[in-house]
Design a protein around this motif. Sequence first.
Motif, mmCIF file in Angstrom:
data_model
loop_
_atom_site.group_PDB
_atom_site.id
_atom_site.type_symbol
_atom_site.label_atom_id
_atom_site.label_comp_id
_atom_site.label_asym_id
_atom_site.label_seq_id
_atom_site.Cartn_x
_atom_site.Cartn_y
_atom_site.Cartn_z
ATOM 1 N N ASP A 158 0.825 -1.204 0.000
ATOM 2 C CA ASP A 158 0.000 0.000 0.000
ATOM 3 C C ASP A 158 0.861 1.256 0.000
ATOM 4 O O ASP A 158 2.015 1.224 0.428
ATOM 5 C CB ASP A 158 -0.897 0.026 1.234
ATOM 6 N N GLY A 159 0.270 2.346 -0.435
ATOM 7 C CA GLY A 159 0.928 3.639 -0.379
ATOM 8 C C GLY A 159 0.672 4.458 -1.622
ATOM 9 O O GLY A 159 0.370 3.927 -2.693
ATOM 10 N N LEU A 160 0.801 5.755 -1.472
ATOM 11 C CA LEU A 160 0.613 6.691 -2.561
ATOM 12 C C LEU A 160 1.869 6.767 -3.421
ATOM 13 O O LEU A 160 2.910 6.214 -3.077
ATOM 14 C CB LEU A 160 0.294 8.087 -2.006
ATOM 15 N N VAL A 161 1.759 7.498 -4.508
ATOM 16 C CA VAL A 161 2.883 7.783 -5.396
ATOM 17 C C VAL A 161 3.108 9.288 -5.366
ATOM 18 O O VAL A 161 2.151 10.064 -5.374
ATOM 19 C CB VAL A 161 2.582 7.309 -6.836
ATOM 20 N N LEU A 162 4.375 9.700 -5.335
ATOM 21 C CA LEU A 162 4.733 11.114 -5.423
ATOM 22 C C LEU A 162 5.352 11.383 -6.787
ATOM 23 O O LEU A 162 6.225 10.630 -7.223
ATOM 24 C CB LEU A 162 5.768 11.497 -4.363
ATOM 25 N N GLU A 163 4.911 12.446 -7.425
ATOM 26 C CA GLU A 163 5.549 12.930 -8.650
ATOM 27 C C GLU A 163 6.085 14.317 -8.328
ATOM 28 O O GLU A 163 5.322 15.273 -8.168
ATOM 29 C CB GLU A 163 4.547 12.969 -9.810
ATOM 30 N N VAL A 164 7.399 14.403 -8.185
ATOM 31 C CA VAL A 164 8.055 15.655 -7.822
ATOM 32 C C VAL A 164 8.563 16.282 -9.113
ATOM 33 O O VAL A 164 9.617 15.922 -9.626
ATOM 34 C CB VAL A 164 9.191 15.416 -6.807
ATOM 35 N N HIS A 176 8.892 9.682 -7.415
ATOM 36 C CA HIS A 176 9.651 9.913 -8.637
ATOM 37 C C HIS A 176 9.983 11.394 -8.679
ATOM 38 O O HIS A 176 9.090 12.245 -8.685
ATOM 39 C CB HIS A 176 8.842 9.522 -9.877
ATOM 40 N N ALA A 177 11.285 11.705 -8.671
ATOM 41 C CA ALA A 177 11.741 13.094 -8.691
ATOM 42 C C ALA A 177 12.513 13.340 -9.975
ATOM 43 O O ALA A 177 13.612 12.818 -10.161
ATOM 44 C CB ALA A 177 12.620 13.382 -7.474
ATOM 45 N N MET A 184 7.707 9.500 2.810
ATOM 46 C CA MET A 184 7.910 8.111 2.396
ATOM 47 C C MET A 184 7.636 7.105 3.514
ATOM 48 O O MET A 184 8.031 7.313 4.658
ATOM 49 C CB MET A 184 9.343 7.917 1.908
ATOM 50 N N LEU A 185 6.995 6.012 3.132
ATOM 51 C CA LEU A 185 6.812 4.876 4.024
ATOM 52 C C LEU A 185 8.096 4.046 4.068
ATOM 53 O O LEU A 185 8.815 3.958 3.072
ATOM 54 C CB LEU A 185 5.682 3.983 3.505
ATOM 55 N N PRO A 186 8.388 3.420 5.208
ATOM 56 C CA PRO A 186 9.517 2.481 5.231
ATOM 57 C C PRO A 186 9.318 1.402 4.169
ATOM 58 O O PRO A 186 8.202 0.915 3.965
ATOM 59 C CB PRO A 186 9.451 1.892 6.642
ATOM 60 N N GLY A 187 10.389 1.077 3.474
ATOM 61 C CA GLY A 187 10.315 0.104 2.394
ATOM 62 C C GLY A 187 9.943 0.710 1.061
ATOM 63 O O GLY A 187 9.954 0.018 0.039
ATOM 64 N N GLY A 188 9.622 2.010 1.037
ATOM 65 C CA GLY A 188 9.280 2.685 -0.204
ATOM 66 C C GLY A 188 10.491 2.842 -1.105
ATOM 67 O O GLY A 188 11.634 2.632 -0.689
ATOM 68 N N VAL A 189 10.227 3.220 -2.348
ATOM 69 C CA VAL A 189 11.271 3.375 -3.352
ATOM 70 C C VAL A 189 11.269 4.821 -3.850
ATOM 71 O O VAL A 189 10.210 5.388 -4.118
ATOM 72 C CB VAL A 189 11.047 2.412 -4.540
ATOM 73 N N VAL A 190 12.473 5.381 -3.964
ATOM 74 C CA VAL A 190 12.661 6.716 -4.517
ATOM 75 C C VAL A 190 13.443 6.570 -5.820
ATOM 76 O O VAL A 190 14.490 5.923 -5.846
ATOM 77 C CB VAL A 190 13.433 7.630 -3.540
ATOM 78 N N LEU A 191 12.907 7.142 -6.885
ATOM 79 C CA LEU A 191 13.581 7.188 -8.191
ATOM 80 C C LEU A 191 13.884 8.641 -8.527
ATOM 81 O O LEU A 191 13.055 9.515 -8.251
ATOM 82 C CB LEU A 191 12.680 6.655 -9.302
ATOM 83 N N SER A 192 15.028 8.867 -9.162
ATOM 84 C CA SER A 192 15.368 10.229 -9.537
ATOM 85 C C SER A 192 16.310 10.258 -10.720
ATOM 86 O O SER A 192 17.114 9.348 -10.915
ATOM 87 C CB SER A 192 16.010 10.963 -8.363
#
Length: 177
Positions: free
Chosen positions: A40-46, A110-111, A136-144
């Motif tokens: 579960d969790g939202l998505v961020l578009e930075v 995603h940044a 961010m939630l623990p275990g989340g992924v950050v792409l940049s």
Amino acid sequence: MAAETGAGAESRSLLDRMIDRMTVQRDALAWAERIVAGHDGLVLEVGLGKGRTFDHLRHLFPPRDILVFDMWVRVPPELTPDEDRLFVGDFQETMPAAADRFGRCARLAHADFGSTDRNHDAAQAAWLAPLIDALMLPGGVVLSDRPLDHPNWTRLPLPPDERWTYHAWRVDGKEEG
């Protein structure tokens, strides 16, 4: 457009480099979709930009809410996020406001903020990473498209691609649930 970081940048046309960047970005997002599937969790578009990636995220993650951040909105109505999911203005103001409202809510961020000025990008990355981390939630992924550093993140190996450099991290901490 961000400067190409892959091999042979000088010998490639601007169109070829844009295609390379978009292809690597699309592949990185597909990789991230597989990593976060079932969590579960939202998505961020930075960085909404022209709305291409936001539109792609809507197709990759149809059941997920996407929080979008940018200084301004310059996209057609069909690519404009819902008003309650769109944060317009300085990231240093809008991202803390979103964190106050939503807390740690995101499974993927995603940044895409790169420019042709690497010094500017590095300075922005220094203050942007903590703002992303707060959502961010623990275990989340950050792409940049640019390197980000945060003591709460571990670098993840993306499948190698010489055409363009993309970066990925996992947010450390015990995953809830």
